[in-house]
Design an enzyme around this catalytic site. Structure first.
Site, PDB file in Angstrom:
ATOM      1  N   GLU A  61       0.929  -1.312   0.111  1.00 56.14           N
ATOM      2  CA  GLU A  61       0.030  -0.061   0.116  1.00 56.14           C
ATOM      3  C   GLU A  61       0.645   1.152  -0.033  1.00 56.14           C
ATOM      4  O   GLU A  61       0.820   2.120  -0.772  1.00 56.14           O
ATOM      5  CB  GLU A  61      -1.011   0.012   1.155  1.00 56.14           C
ATOM      6  CG  GLU A  61      -1.921  -1.081   1.431  1.00 56.14           C
ATOM      7  CD  GLU A  61      -1.144  -2.275   2.105  1.00 56.14           C
ATOM      8  OE1 GLU A  61      -0.109  -2.755   1.792  1.00 56.14           O
ATOM      9  OE2 GLU A  61      -2.158  -2.913   3.037  1.00 56.14           O
ATOM     10  N   CYS A  97       0.190   1.128   7.382  1.00 57.56           N
ATOM     11  CA  CYS A  97      -0.272   1.706   6.116  1.00 57.56           C
ATOM     12  C   CYS A  97      -1.625   2.660   6.434  1.00 57.56           C
ATOM     13  O   CYS A  97      -1.836   3.841   5.655  1.00 57.56           O
ATOM     14  CB  CYS A  97      -0.525   0.584   5.356  1.00 57.56           C
ATOM     15  SG  CYS A  97       0.821  -0.230   4.731  1.00 57.56           S
TER      16      CYS A  97
HETATM   17  N1  THU Z   1       2.291  -6.643   4.071  1.00 58.05           N
HETATM   18  C1  THU Z   1       1.710  -5.544   3.092  1.00 58.05           C
HETATM   19  O1  THU Z   1       2.237  -5.488   1.933  1.00 58.05           O
HETATM   20  N2  THU Z   1       0.728  -4.906   3.410  1.00 58.05           N
HETATM   21  C2  THU Z   1       0.081  -4.967   4.483  1.00 58.05           C
HETATM   22  O2  THU Z   1      -0.893  -4.240   4.831  1.00 58.05           O
HETATM   23  C3  THU Z   1       0.302  -5.989   5.445  1.00 58.05           C
HETATM   24  C4  THU Z   1       1.467  -6.766   5.425  1.00 58.05           C
HETATM   25  C5  THU Z   1       3.288  -7.220   3.755  1.00 58.05           C
HETATM   26  C6  THU Z   1       4.605  -6.989   4.641  1.00 58.05           C
HETATM   27  C7  THU Z   1       5.382  -8.232   4.701  1.00 58.05           C
HETATM   28  O3  THU Z   1       6.296  -8.100   3.482  1.00 58.05           O
HETATM   29  C8  THU Z   1       4.502  -9.276   4.340  1.00 58.05           C
HETATM   30  O4  THU Z   1       3.401  -8.787   4.123  1.00 58.05           O
HETATM   31  C9  THU Z   1       4.120 -10.109   5.569  1.00 58.05           C
HETATM   32  O5  THU Z   1       3.818  -9.239   6.618  1.00 58.05           O
END
Ligand code: THU
Length: 142
Positions: A61, A97
């Site tokens: 995000e 985020c």
């Molecule tokens: N992650 C995201 O990209 N967005 C989120 O809102 C939650 C988590 C990613 C971070 C990390 O690389 C993986 O998901 C596991 O937490």
């Protein structure tokens, strides 16, 4: 607030799914994609980029939002965001985020979550983060 049509929602999901394929997630193997819709229809995508010092990981995000800002977009320029997470459970954006997105999206803007179940979950920004932190001295756009 802009109402998102099913067609645009489908386009956002395709874009987020496509972006998730570029995720750099060797530590979690959880490939996330995000698609951020600007008011004029432009779509900015992002994916998660992990790091060996885990705390420096950037979520999909925020990657999408930062790409949009680098392209000259600012507060109030966005209509909606869709996150795609792999698997049968549609995940909501993490707390970090939510705080970052809330500075750029209106409380009424929709945040969607799609996954492999076929379901699409929707919240408003205000539902995901009521009473977000704001600096009272901040000017409207910067
Ligand atoms: N992650 C995201 O990209 N967005 C989120 O809102 C939650 C988590 C990613 C971070 C990390 O690389 C993986 O998901 C596991 O937490």
């Amino acid at each position: 607030m802009i109402k998102i049509s099913r067609k645009i929602l489908g386009t956002l999901e395709d874009a987020a799914r496509q972006a998730s394929r570029n995720a750099y997630a060797p530590y979690s193997s959880f490939l996330v994609g995000a698609a951020l819709l600007a008011d004029d229809g432009e779509i900015y995508v992002g994916c998660n980029v992990e790091n060996a010092s885990f705390g420096l990981t950037n979520c999909a995000e925020r990657s999408a939002l930062f790409a949009a800002v680098a392209d000259g977009r600012g507060r109030g320029d966005f209509a909606a965001l869709l996150i795609y997470t792999p698997g049968e459970i549609c995940h909501s954006p993490c707390g970090a985020c939510r705080q970052v997105l809330s500075e750029f999206l209106e409380p009424e803007s929709f945040i969607y979550s799609a996954c492999d179940s076929g379901e699409v979950v929707a919240w408003t920004m205000g539902e995901l983060l009521p009473d977000s932190f704001e600096l009272s001295s901040r000017s409207p756009r910067n």
